[in-house]
Write an enzyme that holds these catalytic residues in place. Structure first.
Site, PDB file in Angstrom:
ATOM      1  N   ASN A 191      23.880   4.017   1.552  1.00 24.23           N
ATOM      2  CA  ASN A 191      23.998   2.817   2.355  1.00 24.23           C
ATOM      3  C   ASN A 191      23.705   1.175   1.070  1.00 24.23           C
ATOM      4  OD1 ASN A 191      22.532   0.571   4.374  1.00 24.23           O
ATOM      5  ND2 ASN A 191      20.755   1.531   3.281  1.00 24.23           N
TER       6      ASN A 191
ATOM      7  N   LYS B  22      24.255  -1.615   2.526  1.00 26.39           N
ATOM      8  CA  LYS B  22      22.759  -2.162   3.245  1.00 26.39           C
ATOM      9  C   LYS B  22      23.084  -3.429   2.838  1.00 26.39           C
ATOM     10  CE  LYS B  22      18.908   0.021   0.051  1.00 26.39           C
ATOM     11  NZ  LYS B  22      17.494  -0.547  -0.063  1.00 26.39           N
TER      12      LYS B  22
ATOM     13  N   HIS C  57      16.497   3.696   9.898  1.00 28.13           N
ATOM     14  CA  HIS C  57      15.824   3.805   7.974  1.00 28.13           C
ATOM     15  C   HIS C  57      14.636   2.971   7.780  1.00 28.13           C
ATOM     16  CE1 HIS C  57      15.896   1.966   4.223  1.00 28.13           C
ATOM     17  NE2 HIS C  57      16.961   2.533   3.889  1.00 28.13           N
TER      18      HIS C  57
ATOM     19  N   GLU D 280      13.429   0.423   6.194  1.00 27.14           N
ATOM     20  CA  GLU D 280      13.522  -1.544   6.443  1.00 27.14           C
ATOM     21  C   GLU D 280      13.778  -1.781   7.729  1.00 27.14           C
ATOM     22  OE1 GLU D 280      16.711  -1.780   3.268  1.00 27.14           O
ATOM     23  OE2 GLU D 280      15.333  -0.447   1.957  1.00 27.14           O
TER      24      GLU D 280
ATOM     25  N   GLU E  94      13.317  10.106   3.290  1.00 27.41           N
ATOM     26  CA  GLU E  94      13.309   8.691   2.505  1.00 27.41           C
ATOM     27  C   GLU E  94      11.604   8.123   2.396  1.00 27.41           C
ATOM     28  OE1 GLU E  94      17.187   6.651   1.514  1.00 27.41           O
ATOM     29  OE2 GLU E  94      15.999   5.825   3.274  1.00 27.41           O
TER      30      GLU E  94
ATOM     31  N   GLY F  73      14.695   1.606  -3.720  1.00 24.63           N
ATOM     32  CA  GLY F  73      14.652   0.655  -4.474  1.00 24.63           C
ATOM     33  C   GLY F  73      14.052   0.055  -4.946  1.00 24.63           C
TER      34      GLY F  73
ATOM     35  N   SER G  45      15.603   5.972  -4.429  1.00 23.22           N
ATOM     36  CA  SER G  45      15.482   5.691  -6.181  1.00 23.22           C
ATOM     37  C   SER G  45      16.638   6.902  -6.801  1.00 23.22           C
ATOM     38  CB  SER G  45      14.807   5.452  -6.852  1.00 23.22           C
ATOM     39  OG  SER G  45      14.298   4.215  -6.459  1.00 23.22           O
TER      40      SER G  45
HETATM   41  C1  PEP Z   1      17.611   2.956   1.007  1.00 25.33           C
HETATM   42  O1  PEP Z   1      17.890   2.352   1.206  1.00 25.33           O
HETATM   43  O2  PEP Z   1      18.281   4.539   1.994  1.00 25.33           O
HETATM   44  C2  PEP Z   1      17.948   4.212  -0.540  1.00 25.33           C
HETATM   45  C3  PEP Z   1      17.454   5.653  -1.101  1.00 25.33           C
HETATM   46  O3  PEP Z   1      17.800   2.549  -1.839  1.00 25.33           O
HETATM   47  P1  PEP Z   1      17.146   3.240  -2.822  1.00 25.33           P
HETATM   48  O4  PEP Z   1      18.491   4.459  -3.617  1.00 25.33           O
HETATM   49  O5  PEP Z   1      18.191   2.173  -3.915  1.00 25.33           O
HETATM   50  O6  PEP Z   1      16.176   3.213  -3.109  1.00 25.33           O
END
Ligand code: PEP
Length: 252
Positions: A9, A11, A97, A99, A169, A175, A215
């Site tokens: 992703n 972003k 997601h 976000e 997630e 993040g 992460s």
């Molecule tokens: C995500 O935004 O879907 C995600 C898993 O981000 P990160 O790997 O940076 O935690």
């Protein structure tokens, strides 16, 4: 048998040229190091989507969007429809997601509408769910994930559901550098698979790909992916660095 998948992703990162360079680098890498039974999906910003989709020629690689509008077409300035995404050649879209839920107030009901629109247009949906830290600390994380899935995803037919991937997630891990432990990931993935079984039956449960996101990086991917109900990862930050992303795919 369910697919093992690593999805990146991106972003809102990288301009068009940087994104194309990364996509080309990954395509070259996976042309000489084939992904085999695994699949790799690059979920890019809309600007990159058509070009990335067209340059991915390595078997098992495909492109995806990070969002779509819930309407078919019309006066929705600045929005992108599922049909537009499909017309780029991209076959996937992330829906729900955290976000988008948090920054843009996307509700379970809106996500159900987006999911339906994406599926009607022949896209495969990567549907995200996950609890925030307070919800985990309050021990209501199972309840939260169940509600998100019941309202946002489990409204689709069994045929439509067969074109969906679930990404768990935990928001506290996205993040932040804090990753769910392999035990926490397995526990929730196993629970999600049970929910799929209750709604769509045993075959669907066995066939559903459930990704972990939050992460996940080269150094912890292998221990997360070693769990029986973790079928791969949705990768944010670590998907922006070619070597790191390739190592994560390798760990699968
Ligand atoms: C995500 O935004 O879907 C995600 C898993 O981000 P990160 O790997 O940076 O935690």
């Amino acid at each position: 048998m369910r697919k093992k998948i690593v999805a990146g992703n991106w972003k809102m990162n990288m301009n068009l040229y940087e994104g194309l360079e990364l996509a080309r680098g990954l395509n070259d890498h996976f042309t000489t190091n084939p992904v085999g039974d695994r699949e790799v999906i690059l979920c890019t910003p809309f600007i990159h989507l058509a070009m990335v989709s067209n340059l991915l020629t390595a078997p098992g690689l495909s492109a995806g969007a990070q969002n779509c509008n819930d309407h078919k077409s019309g006066a929705y300035t600045g929005e992108i429809s599922a049909a537009m995404i499909k017309s780029t050649g991209a076959g996937n879209v992330i829906i729900g997601h955290s976000e988008r839920r948090t920054c843009y107030g996307e509700t379970d009901e809106l996500l159900a509408a987006k999911t339906g629109e994406a599926l009607r247009n022949g896209l495969r949906v990567i549907f995200c769910c996950g609890e925030v830290l307070e919800e985990r600390q309050g021990n209501i994380h199972f309840e939260v994930v169940k509600r998100q899935l019941d309202r946002g995803l489990f409204v689709v037919s069994a045929e439509e559901f067969s074109r969906c991937i679930i990404a768990y997630e935990p928001v506290w891990a996205i993040g932040t550098g804090v990753t769910a432990t392999p035990e926490q990931a397995q526990e929730m993935h196993c629970y999600i698979r049970r929910l799929v079984r209750d709604r769509y039956g045993n075959d669907a449960a066995l066939d559903t790909t459930i990704l972990y996101g939050g992460s996940c990086k080269a150094s912890n991917a292998a221990e997360l992916f070693a769990n029986p109900d973790v079928d791969g990862g949705l990768i944010g930050g670590a998907s922006l660095v070619k070597e790191e992303f390739c190592s994560i795919v390798n760990a699968l």
